[in-house]
Scaffold this motif. Sequence first.
Motif, PDB file in Angstrom:
ATOM      1  N   UNK A 168      47.743   3.904  -9.543  1.00  0.00           N
ATOM      2  CA  UNK A 168      46.882   3.689 -10.715  1.00  0.00           C
ATOM      3  C   UNK A 168      47.201   4.755 -11.743  1.00  0.00           C
ATOM      4  N   UNK A 169      47.391   4.329 -12.969  1.00  0.00           N
ATOM      5  CA  UNK A 169      47.631   5.302 -14.034  1.00  0.00           C
ATOM      6  C   UNK A 169      46.482   5.206 -15.036  1.00  0.00           C
ATOM      7  N   UNK A 170      45.836   6.329 -15.284  1.00  0.00           N
ATOM      8  CA  UNK A 170      44.735   6.351 -16.244  1.00  0.00           C
ATOM      9  C   UNK A 170      45.097   7.311 -17.370  1.00  0.00           C
ATOM     10  N   UNK A 171      44.706   6.986 -18.599  1.00  0.00           N
ATOM     11  CA  UNK A 171      44.987   7.895 -19.696  1.00  0.00           C
ATOM     12  C   UNK A 171      44.054   9.093 -19.612  1.00  0.00           C
ATOM     13  N   UNK A 172      44.563  10.267 -19.920  1.00  0.00           N
ATOM     14  CA  UNK A 172      43.734  11.468 -19.860  1.00  0.00           C
ATOM     15  C   UNK A 172      44.063  12.387 -21.015  1.00  0.00           C
ATOM     16  N   UNK A 173      43.366  13.479 -21.016  1.00  0.00           N
ATOM     17  CA  UNK A 173      43.549  14.417 -22.123  1.00  0.00           C
ATOM     18  C   UNK A 173      43.593  15.813 -21.526  1.00  0.00           C
ATOM     19  N   UNK A 174      44.610  16.556 -21.900  1.00  0.00           N
ATOM     20  CA  UNK A 174      44.708  17.928 -21.419  1.00  0.00           C
ATOM     21  C   UNK A 174      44.319  18.839 -22.571  1.00  0.00           C
ATOM     22  N   UNK A 175      43.297  19.671 -22.347  1.00  0.00           N
ATOM     23  CA  UNK A 175      42.921  20.566 -23.439  1.00  0.00           C
ATOM     24  C   UNK A 175      43.591  21.917 -23.281  1.00  0.00           C
ATOM     25  N   UNK A 176      43.399  22.798 -24.263  1.00  0.00           N
ATOM     26  CA  UNK A 176      44.125  24.060 -24.271  1.00  0.00           C
ATOM     27  C   UNK A 176      43.716  24.960 -23.112  1.00  0.00           C
ATOM     28  N   UNK A 177      42.572  24.665 -22.513  1.00  0.00           N
ATOM     29  CA  UNK A 177      42.142  25.483 -21.390  1.00  0.00           C
ATOM     30  C   UNK A 177      42.782  25.018 -20.082  1.00  0.00           C
ATOM     31  N   UNK A 178      43.552  23.930 -20.162  1.00  0.00           N
ATOM     32  CA  UNK A 178      44.195  23.437 -18.942  1.00  0.00           C
ATOM     33  C   UNK A 178      43.327  22.444 -18.197  1.00  0.00           C
ATOM     34  N   UNK A 179      42.238  22.042 -18.799  1.00  0.00           N
ATOM     35  CA  UNK A 179      41.351  21.106 -18.143  1.00  0.00           C
ATOM     36  C   UNK A 179      41.781  19.680 -18.475  1.00  0.00           C
ATOM     37  N   UNK A 180      41.821  18.831 -17.456  1.00  0.00           N
ATOM     38  CA  UNK A 180      42.213  17.441 -17.666  1.00  0.00           C
ATOM     39  C   UNK A 180      40.967  16.579 -17.644  1.00  0.00           C
ATOM     40  N   UNK A 181      40.811  15.758 -18.655  1.00  0.00           N
ATOM     41  CA  UNK A 181      39.655  14.873 -18.721  1.00  0.00           C
ATOM     42  C   UNK A 181      40.130  13.431 -18.647  1.00  0.00           C
ATOM     43  N   UNK A 182      39.547  12.691 -17.708  1.00  0.00           N
ATOM     44  CA  UNK A 182      39.888  11.277 -17.575  1.00  0.00           C
ATOM     45  C   UNK A 182      38.616  10.467 -17.721  1.00  0.00           C
ATOM     46  N   UNK A 183      38.592   9.584 -18.666  1.00  0.00           N
ATOM     47  CA  UNK A 183      37.459   8.692 -18.871  1.00  0.00           C
ATOM     48  C   UNK A 183      36.137   9.448 -18.794  1.00  0.00           C
ATOM     49  N   UNK A 184      36.110  10.574 -19.446  1.00  0.00           N
ATOM     50  CA  UNK A 184      34.867  11.319 -19.510  1.00  0.00           C
ATOM     51  C   UNK A 184      34.612  12.275 -18.370  1.00  0.00           C
ATOM     52  N   UNK A 185      35.473  12.233 -17.324  1.00  0.00           N
ATOM     53  CA  UNK A 185      35.282  13.161 -16.206  1.00  0.00           C
ATOM     54  C   UNK A 185      36.320  14.247 -16.277  1.00  0.00           C
ATOM     55  N   UNK A 186      35.907  15.465 -16.046  1.00  0.00           N
ATOM     56  CA  UNK A 186      36.883  16.546 -15.991  1.00  0.00           C
ATOM     57  C   UNK A 186      37.333  16.726 -14.557  1.00  0.00           C
ATOM     58  N   UNK A 187      38.601  17.085 -14.393  1.00  0.00           N
ATOM     59  CA  UNK A 187      39.108  17.309 -13.046  1.00  0.00           C
ATOM     60  C   UNK A 187      38.946  18.778 -12.692  1.00  0.00           C
ATOM     61  N   UNK A 188      38.826  19.004 -11.425  1.00  0.00           N
ATOM     62  CA  UNK A 188      38.557  20.364 -10.963  1.00  0.00           C
ATOM     63  C   UNK A 188      39.759  21.270 -11.161  1.00  0.00           C
ATOM     64  N   UNK A 189      40.934  20.763 -10.887  1.00  0.00           N
ATOM     65  CA  UNK A 189      42.102  21.626 -10.928  1.00  0.00           C
ATOM     66  C   UNK A 189      42.579  21.802 -12.363  1.00  0.00           C
ATOM     67  N   UNK A 190      43.174  22.940 -12.644  1.00  0.00           N
ATOM     68  CA  UNK A 190      43.610  23.247 -13.998  1.00  0.00           C
ATOM     69  C   UNK A 190      45.134  23.201 -14.073  1.00  0.00           C
ATOM     70  N   UNK A 210      50.866  24.319 -19.695  1.00  0.00           N
ATOM     71  CA  UNK A 210      51.233  23.263 -20.627  1.00  0.00           C
ATOM     72  C   UNK A 210      50.296  23.267 -21.823  1.00  0.00           C
ATOM     73  N   UNK A 211      50.851  22.838 -22.960  1.00  0.00           N
ATOM     74  CA  UNK A 211      50.045  22.784 -24.174  1.00  0.00           C
ATOM     75  C   UNK A 211      49.084  21.612 -24.109  1.00  0.00           C
ATOM     76  N   UNK A 212      48.092  21.621 -24.969  1.00  0.00           N
ATOM     77  CA  UNK A 212      47.153  20.505 -25.027  1.00  0.00           C
ATOM     78  C   UNK A 212      47.890  19.245 -25.467  1.00  0.00           C
ATOM     79  N   UNK A 213      47.644  18.172 -24.787  1.00  0.00           N
ATOM     80  CA  UNK A 213      48.311  16.907 -25.118  1.00  0.00           C
ATOM     81  C   UNK A 213      47.623  15.777 -24.368  1.00  0.00           C
ATOM     82  N   UNK A 214      48.003  14.542 -24.714  1.00  0.00           N
ATOM     83  CA  UNK A 214      47.486  13.428 -23.917  1.00  0.00           C
ATOM     84  C   UNK A 214      48.363  13.302 -22.674  1.00  0.00           C
ATOM     85  N   UNK A 215      47.765  13.014 -21.552  1.00  0.00           N
ATOM     86  CA  UNK A 215      48.493  12.950 -20.281  1.00  0.00           C
ATOM     87  C   UNK A 215      48.163  11.629 -19.580  1.00  0.00           C
TER      88      UNK A 215
END
Lengths: 318, 391
Positions: B258-280, B284-289
Amino acid sequence: MAPRSTGYWFTAPALTLMAIILLLPVLIAAGLSFTDYSLGNQSANWVGAENYEKIVSRSTYQKMFTASIIYVLVVVPVSVVLGLGAALLINSLSFGGDLYKTIFFLPVMAALLAMAIVWEFALHNSVGIVNEMFQAGCGTIIEWVFNWGWIPFVDGSQTWYGRNCASQEFPLWLRDRNYALATICFIGIWQAFGFNMVLYLAGLTSIPRELLQAAEMDGAKSAWERFRLVIWPMLGPTTVFVVTITSIRSFQVFDTIEALTQGGPSKSTYVMMYAIYEKAIQQNLMGIGAAITIVFLGFVLVITFMQRYLVERRVHYS
Amino acid sequence: MSHIQVNAIEKSFADTKVLQGVQLDIRGGEFLTLVGPSGCGKSTLLRIIAGLERQTSGDVVIAGRNVNGVRASERDLAMVFQSYALYPHLTVRDNMMTPLRLRDLSKAQRTPLVGRYLPGSKKKLAGIRETVEETADILKIRELLARKPGQLSGGQRQRAALGRAMVRRPVAFLMDEPLSNLDAALRVHMRAELTDLHRRLQATFVYVTHDQAEALTMSSRVAVMMDGRILQLDTPMAVYADPVSRRVAEFIGSPKINILPGRLDSAGRVTVLGHSMARRITDAAAQSVSVGIRPEHLIDVPTDSDAAEYVGVVRRLEHLGSDLYIHASLSDGQEMLIIRSDPDAAARYSYGDPITIAQVKGAALIFDDKGDRLRTAPKKESAGDDALEVA
């Protein structure tokens, strides 16, 4: 449930057509061969096996068989081998293959009757290009090469070319009974091998490439080994077809004879087809013509059965 | 048993570059699988190793010998073709004898009709027959030796082709999709047999397939190829669990990851569909992942569960007997998720039902916008890691 006879009704049209178009004429010919019927006569007399006796006993007909059989025995093997060789060579070309294919196939496409006229000119004993070419070669290096005098123990002046150069006389290709049949055979081969080549080319393209690669992986290094291991066995069905069709076509040779020699000189090129034509059409001797036709059909049948029982058993059909 | 090196192989057909600098080191005795979608150049690479095709540039080195100018018949490799390429006019015995005959008999001894009566022929032929019969015993095809390929079933032909490859004890076996003409059950069976055979022969196998199941089950190492390049070369488990790029992750694994669109912010946090992932992600720079989650790392949970992470609607149930795959569309978009569940779950869901989904912590794979893998920071060891938690 349909009645048992339904199947027969369905096949009836085909069977009827086959009987009328194929079997009936053969049966009529067979019937005529026992009579002395001529076209236009009201009736004919039953002569029994007289026509067949003539075929067996008269020297004309023995010459006919000799000419036909020699023609077939020369043209079939030579044109098949040449066709295969040409196909293999063309198949190995990376470019230019199409040009060769067209050139070699030309004699097949051209009307043989028209081509026969060209051959007649080419083989004319004084103005023909063939004899002119031989003559021009006399006294030059060409004579030296082709009188084979350079081979040890061969006397160049006694060979064919040497003698002809010395006498400045070259054969009347179509008017000399020692040469006429050979010349006709040559033209037959010239015409037939292009056809065989095309059939072999088709056969070659149907050989799976992986099979040749498997042979390479298995260590078949030379072209001869690949030929023996893969190409020749895979061409088996093609060869059976080519040999059969060439044999039948060779038995049917007619147009070159009619155009160039009319069966002569002294019946040396008096092949079966020409004999049928001469007897039945020109001399209106339907009875004997029909008898030759039946014998001719017998030959074709024999070839077909040989194909079926002798060859097919040893050929692999995938 | 010998090792094969492929150095910077390039191959072009007219304008298309089929292989773009392939580098591959095949260790002696290993079972290496080249896997990739059709048109990726894997067969071409195998044929270049075999010598059936010439590379545009680069080197092939077999057992320390550069074989660039050496033709296929002299490389001492054996190949099993997809179509088996057995000689149809020869019996299985003659098929298997062919490579030995070509290698061991002299030219004169191979002459038709008379060759077998030449001095030495008889003894050599007897030896060849013996080798063929031994090989036939290994493959259990002794009773088929007198038959022609046309009289054999697909699996038997497969074995005969293997036998023909084996008799010569080649440096390596090259196999070009050898199982793809077999039916599904036989394919699974032959997979096991090939693995057995590899263990027994201890020979180098180079195996080309587009079937990832074959690649994962049989190989010592798998090379995933796409667009004329090797994307990843590793053990089957590493390729599955730790893919280097999104394309590898998508190609290996069935059903697809399954591939879901996500967002990586400058703090290294990945957000997928409104949920942040625990691991950082640390470097890497902020970008869409893109976030990849394997179906077995998604679990359906009760609606009121704390672990609930995604909410969706059941669109399709795929019952495989041992597993149940639930296809669900997420309520907040077009995204589809495939969830592996136990077959009992089938009773709980039907088309159109709402479903709440949790994710096994730490299992998500994160890829940057170019599709390359982004590594997460090392996890802290904790007892909770194995348990189901909010990621």
